[in-house]
Enzyme design. Structure first.
Site, PDB file in Angstrom:
ATOM      1  N   LYS A  22     -11.864   2.598  17.111  1.00  0.00           N
ATOM      2  CA  LYS A  22     -10.306   1.724  16.966  1.00  0.00           C
ATOM      3  C   LYS A  22      -9.594   1.183  18.006  1.00  0.00           C
ATOM      4  CE  LYS A  22     -10.468   2.268  11.740  1.00  0.00           C
ATOM      5  NZ  LYS A  22      -9.159   2.804  11.092  1.00  0.00           N
ATOM      6  N   PHE A  56      -2.915   4.328  14.984  1.00  0.00           N
ATOM      7  CA  PHE A  56      -2.791   5.683  14.193  1.00  0.00           C
ATOM      8  C   PHE A  56      -4.344   5.238  13.816  1.00  0.00           C
ATOM      9  CE2 PHE A  56       0.138   8.560  13.344  1.00  0.00           C
ATOM     10  CZ  PHE A  56       1.352   8.043  14.048  1.00  0.00           C
ATOM     11  N   LYS A  98       5.502 -18.447 -10.615  1.00  0.00           N
ATOM     12  CA  LYS A  98       5.254 -17.027 -10.802  1.00  0.00           C
ATOM     13  C   LYS A  98       3.797 -17.367 -11.956  1.00  0.00           C
ATOM     14  CE  LYS A  98       6.586 -13.602 -14.339  1.00  0.00           C
ATOM     15  NZ  LYS A  98       7.591 -12.791 -15.153  1.00  0.00           N
ATOM     16  N   LYS A 155      -9.085  -1.700  20.225  1.00  0.00           N
ATOM     17  CA  LYS A 155      -7.434  -2.239  19.295  1.00  0.00           C
ATOM     18  C   LYS A 155      -7.266  -2.018  21.945  1.00  0.00           C
ATOM     19  CE  LYS A 155      -7.366  -1.294  15.071  1.00  0.00           C
ATOM     20  NZ  LYS A 155      -6.156  -1.551  14.003  1.00  0.00           N
ATOM     21  N   ASN A 201       1.166  -1.564  -0.021  1.00  0.00           N
ATOM     22  CA  ASN A 201       0.146  -0.361   0.170  1.00  0.00           C
ATOM     23  C   ASN A 201       1.198   1.149  -0.201  1.00  0.00           C
ATOM     24  OD1 ASN A 201       0.614   0.742   3.015  1.00  0.00           O
ATOM     25  ND2 ASN A 201      -0.629  -1.390   2.954  1.00  0.00           N
TER      26      ASN A 201
HETATM   27  O1  C5P Z   1      -6.109  -0.417   9.857  1.00  0.00           O
HETATM   28  P1  C5P Z   1      -7.007   0.168  10.662  1.00  0.00           P
HETATM   29  O2  C5P Z   1      -7.410   1.996  10.824  1.00  0.00           O
HETATM   30  O3  C5P Z   1      -7.668  -0.546  11.675  1.00  0.00           O
HETATM   31  O4  C5P Z   1      -5.458   0.737  11.481  1.00  0.00           O
HETATM   32  C1  C5P Z   1      -5.595   2.040  13.100  1.00  0.00           C
HETATM   33  C2  C5P Z   1      -3.612   1.275  13.519  1.00  0.00           C
HETATM   34  O5  C5P Z   1      -3.622  -0.222  13.953  1.00  0.00           O
HETATM   35  C3  C5P Z   1      -2.905   1.125  13.689  1.00  0.00           C
HETATM   36  O6  C5P Z   1      -2.284   1.966  13.940  1.00  0.00           O
HETATM   37  C4  C5P Z   1      -2.295   0.205  12.069  1.00  0.00           C
HETATM   38  O7  C5P Z   1      -0.600   0.307  12.705  1.00  0.00           O
HETATM   39  C5  C5P Z   1      -2.607  -0.906  13.428  1.00  0.00           C
HETATM   40  N1  C5P Z   1      -2.651  -2.222  11.814  1.00  0.00           N
HETATM   41  C6  C5P Z   1      -2.810  -3.431  12.941  1.00  0.00           C
HETATM   42  N2  C5P Z   1      -3.052  -4.482  11.916  1.00  0.00           N
HETATM   43  C7  C5P Z   1      -3.819  -4.347  11.454  1.00  0.00           C
HETATM   44  C8  C5P Z   1      -4.585  -2.707  10.717  1.00  0.00           C
HETATM   45  C9  C5P Z   1      -4.516  -1.582  11.100  1.00  0.00           C
HETATM   46  O8  C5P Z   1      -1.638  -3.025  13.655  1.00  0.00           O
HETATM   47  N3  C5P Z   1      -4.228  -5.819  10.525  1.00  0.00           N
END
Ligand code: C5P
Length: 401
Positions: free
Chosen positions: A338, A324, A286, A342, A207
């Protein structure tokens, strides 16, 4: 902030190691003025230091100067720090007694900025009472004197007298230049960059994450005294000096590595752009392209681990976790969701659609939302400044505890 650092190199075998130090200091955008004694030029040519520092190397007290009216005074006035490395017994003695008989010792006397001295010499010379007295004199004058390393010296003797590791000298320089060491003793893990999910042996899904934000946080935290481990997905950036660096590829690997380091960390900061989907079945060979532009290739995707969520489940009571939230709509509401899902202590929300914010940008516009409902919206700032603001908030958190 960039500083002007004088690096005085004297005639010891370790002089060549200082080239690396100058290179690191330059990478931090510092202005580096190298002054060499005659002895030092026997070990390394001034041209080497000129090339690395990007400016004329000064060696002669009597040199005609275009830049300064009175050379030694002009140089000394510019300095934020004078580092003498390696410092021979002779230079230590001259400095301790105010002798000014060459350019470096004269600049050292005219200088009013902090001075750091890094003695490196044969063990017997270092342990000689006269040298030790001179070193103690410098310490009494308020100079920062580094202890030499111990080990096998170039002269074949084993004992104290080695130049300390360049990384330690660099850290000490930063400590003197950045007296704010409010994260000293804290172990901070930061992730950054984009994760990559393989499609076949040559293709992958990634990405737009560049790593800029996470690398800025890691660098700022090191400068404030933290012990930093940077877990990075793909990024073209050079890891900041002084961090412990682990390079990873996919989300699964990033999750495994971070889970391994989690127990030893006081703080975890998730700045990586972790991919949310991986390929269900990675092709062993491939994938062949077809000549027909209408041929459709179907890739089945599966979810990747949400790293912060996984770490949030095993979070230790005193551990602080920061995430973030890169959003395109309902910024605050989505970020708050979030934050709680989290198990974070605070989340840094930004609207990636705004000009001057988001992935490849050098600036960011963020709102820091804390678990207890505080919300601080910051104006457009460089990512270095955002990193500083996040770490300020972190220190506030530590102080409240
Ligand atoms: O993708 P998302 O908006 O949920 O990301 C929010 C936070 O979660 C960011 O700090 C990102 O680094 C983390 N994240 C993660 N694992 C993922 C997706 C996001 O730790 N698979």
């Amino acid at each position: 902030m960039a500083k002007t650092i004088g690096i005085g190199v004297t005639g010891g075998i370790a002089a060549y190691k200082i080239v690396d130090l100058v290179s690191k200091l330059k990478k931090d955008d510092n202005e580096v003025i190298v002054i060499m004694t005659e002895g030092a030029t026997r070990f390394v040519t001034p041209l080497t230091f000129k090339t690395i520092s990007g400016r004329e190397v000064l060696t002669d007290l009597w040199q005609e100067s275009q830049e300064y009216k009175v050379q030694h005074i002009g140089i000394a006035e510019q300095l934020d720090l004078l580092v003498i490395a390696p410092a021979t017994a002779n230079m230590v003695a001259k400095m301790a007694h105010g002798i000014a008989d060459d350019l470096l010792s004269t600049v050292a006397l005219a200088n009013t900025a902090p001075v750091m001295v890094v003695p490196a010499m044969n063990t017997n010379m270092y342990l000689n009472k006269i040298v030790q007295d001179n070193i103690h004199k410098l310490i009494a004058y308020g100079y920062h004197v580094m202890e030499p390393g111990t080990g096998m010296l170039a002269c074949g003797v084993e004992g104290p007298g080695r130049l300390p590791d360049i990384e330690d000298i660099y850290k000490q320089i930063n400590t003197i230049l950045n007296p704010c060491q409010d994260l000293a003793g804290k172990r901070i893990m930061v992730n950054a960059g984009t994760t990559c999910e393989d499609i076949d042996p040559v293709r992958f899904i990634a990405n737009r994450g560049t790593g800029k934000m996470g690398y800025c946080i890691a660098e700022a935290a090191v400068k404030r005294g933290a012990n930093v481990i940077l877990i990075s997905g793909k990024s073209t950036l050079t890891p900041p000096y002084g961090v412990e660096f682990v390079s990873v590829w996919g989300a699964e690997e990033m999750c495994d590595v971070m889970t391994k380091y989690q127990p030893q960390c006081d703080v975890i900061i998730g700045a990586a752009a972790v991919g949310d989907f991986g390929v269900a079945k990675i092709a062993g060979q491939k994938l062949k392209k077809t000549d027909n532009r209408n041929t459709k290739l179907k890739l089945e995707l599966v979810g990747t681990p949400d790293i912060l969520k996984e770490l949030g489940k095993i979070k230790k009571p005193d551990q602080i976790m920061i995430g973030f939230a890169a959003e395109t709509e309902n910024i605050i509401e989505n970020a708050q969701k979030k934050l709680s899902s989290k198990n974070l202590d605070f989340i840094v929300a930004n609207d990636v659609t705004m000009e001057g914010a988001g992935f490849a940008s050098d600036t960011n516009i963020v709102t820091i939302i804390t678990r207890d409902g505080q919300m601080v919206s910051l104006p457009k700032m460089t990512k270095q400044e955002v990193a500083g603001a996040i770490l300020d908030k972190l220190v506030e958190y530590f102080n409240q505890k």
